[in-house]
Design a protein around this motif. Structure first.
Motif, PDB file in Angstrom:
ATOM      1  N   ARG A 126       2.071 -21.933  20.042  1.00  0.00           N
ATOM      2  CA  ARG A 126       2.017 -23.356  20.407  1.00  0.00           C
ATOM      3  C   ARG A 126       2.321 -23.519  21.903  1.00  0.00           C
ATOM      4  N   LEU A 127       3.311 -22.767  22.388  1.00  0.00           N
ATOM      5  CA  LEU A 127       3.646 -22.819  23.812  1.00  0.00           C
ATOM      6  C   LEU A 127       2.512 -22.263  24.660  1.00  0.00           C
ATOM      7  N   GLU A 175      13.871 -17.958  20.752  1.00  0.00           N
ATOM      8  CA  GLU A 175      13.246 -18.968  21.595  1.00  0.00           C
ATOM      9  C   GLU A 175      11.984 -18.432  22.257  1.00  0.00           C
ATOM     10  N   PRO A 176      10.880 -19.183  22.228  1.00  0.00           N
ATOM     11  CA  PRO A 176       9.684 -18.770  22.978  1.00  0.00           C
ATOM     12  C   PRO A 176       9.890 -19.014  24.466  1.00  0.00           C
ATOM     13  N   THR A 226       4.108 -18.982  15.313  1.00  0.00           N
ATOM     14  CA  THR A 226       3.623 -20.354  15.503  1.00  0.00           C
ATOM     15  C   THR A 226       4.225 -20.977  16.759  1.00  0.00           C
ATOM     16  N   ASN A 227       5.516 -20.777  16.967  1.00  0.00           N
ATOM     17  CA  ASN A 227       6.190 -21.379  18.119  1.00  0.00           C
ATOM     18  C   ASN A 227       5.678 -20.805  19.439  1.00  0.00           C
ATOM     19  N   ARG A 235      18.401 -17.572  15.610  1.00  0.00           N
ATOM     20  CA  ARG A 235      17.722 -18.349  16.653  1.00  0.00           C
ATOM     21  C   ARG A 235      16.922 -17.435  17.580  1.00  0.00           C
ATOM     22  N   ASN A 283       8.967 -13.984  22.774  1.00  0.00           N
ATOM     23  CA  ASN A 283      10.122 -14.598  22.129  1.00  0.00           C
ATOM     24  C   ASN A 283      11.395 -13.955  22.652  1.00  0.00           C
ATOM     25  N   GLY A 338       8.498 -19.349  11.596  1.00  0.00           N
ATOM     26  CA  GLY A 338       7.680 -19.974  12.627  1.00  0.00           C
ATOM     27  C   GLY A 338       7.667 -19.217  13.940  1.00  0.00           C
TER      28      GLY A 338
END
Length: 303
Positions: free
Chosen positions: A97-98, A182-183, A93-94, A180, A173, A90
């Motif tokens: 989305r943000l 993170e965006p 996608t993540n 892990r 990202n 994802g």
């Protein structure tokens, strides 16, 4: 026996798929280490140039660069960093989305938004929603190339200096660890107060005030050679370029890590499917054998 043949073909198909995902997992694992090394190698430079820029913002030179001037925001530019390839969970996608959530917020405020896409996935997504793309750079490869990145982001930087846009944001990202990513969505221009490190993760050494910025309790008085304008212009350009380069490096490390994890999960799931199909195959084959034996015994009894 037609059912048995279909199951056997299905097992072979899943086995072939598992070979592919296993190979992709191994390739991603190999590339991941190199991408992480490049990412970590770039962090000291990005950290130092950020500290110098933070100190510079506390100084009061006669010359103030446009990058340091706050404005009333009427239009913004967004630099979106994504991958060129899929099959990385994802990750894209993540971040998209943000980006789309912030895009909606900007539109609700009546702001004009223009995008720079670094990576094919972001460019294709922005194209599908008819967003305004002023520049893009795709097929970045496995190693970030600053010369190619400068050409794409220069459009946004020039528009900011010319007053066509009033702020520039960066979406990418952040690599936290192998499992892990993170965006993040941070303001690139004008320089935000404090200049916190957007790529600093928990457990890493922060600066003296504990939030990734340079100490703020002191004033700074620099001697500029040859002059303040030449030094500040070059320094702030290097700051922006270094931050974008680091964003791409972090995104590439995140891509390989996410792909390795995704392909490992796909390989594990394929193995489970193969085991389930093998069980169904054995049961179906046993039922067919039992039926044939019953028919033979029934025929013999009838004779």
């Amino acid at each position: 026996m037609a059912g048995i043949k279909e199951i056997r073909n299905k097992i072979k198909s899943v086995q072939n798929t598992r070979k592919i995902t296993k190979a992709m997992e191994m390739v991603a694992a190999s590339k991941m280490r190199k991408a992480q090394d490049r990412m970590r190698a770039g962090r000291p430079y990005a950290t130092k140039v950020r500290e110098i820029a933070a100190n510079l913002m506390q100084a009061h030179p006669d010359y103030r660069h446009p990058y340091m001037m706050e404005r009333d925001i009427r239009s913004v530019g967004v630099v979106v960093v994504t991958t060129d390839k899929g099959l990385c969970g994802g990750l894209n996608t993540n971040i998209m989305r943000l980006v789309l959530a912030r895009y909606k917020e900007f539109q609700e405020k009546g702001l004009d938004v223009q995008f720079t896409a670094l990576g094919s996935k972001g460019a294709s997504t922005l194209g599908r929603i008819d967003a305004k793309i002023v520049s893009q750079e795709v097929q970045l490869g496995d190693q970030p190339n600053l010369d190619r990145l400068i050409g794409a982001i220069k459009v946004q930087l020039d528009d900011f200096v010319d007053g066509k846009i009033d702020a520039v944001y960066l979406a990418s990202n952040r690599f936290v660890n192998t499992m892990r990513q993170e965006p993040i969505f941070v303001r690139l221009l004008p320089l935000p107060s404090g200049l916190t490190d957007p790529f600093q993760t928990e457990g890493e050494d922060a600066a003296a005030n504990g939030n990734g910025t340079a100490p703020s309790q002191y004033g700074w008085d620099y001697i500029y050679e040859p002059d303040a304008k030449a030094v500040i212009d070059d320094l702030l350009l290097r700051y922006v370029e270094g931050l974008v380069y680091q964003a791409v490096a972090e995104n590439m490390a995140s891509e390989q890590s996410a792909r390795m994890v995704a392909m490992k999960a796909a390989s594990d799931n394929a193995k489970k499917v193969i085991d389930d199909l093998q069980l169904v195959y054995n049961k179906t084959r046993q039922a067919a054998i039992t039926k044939e034996i019953s028919e033979i015994v029934g025929g013999a009894a009838a004779v």
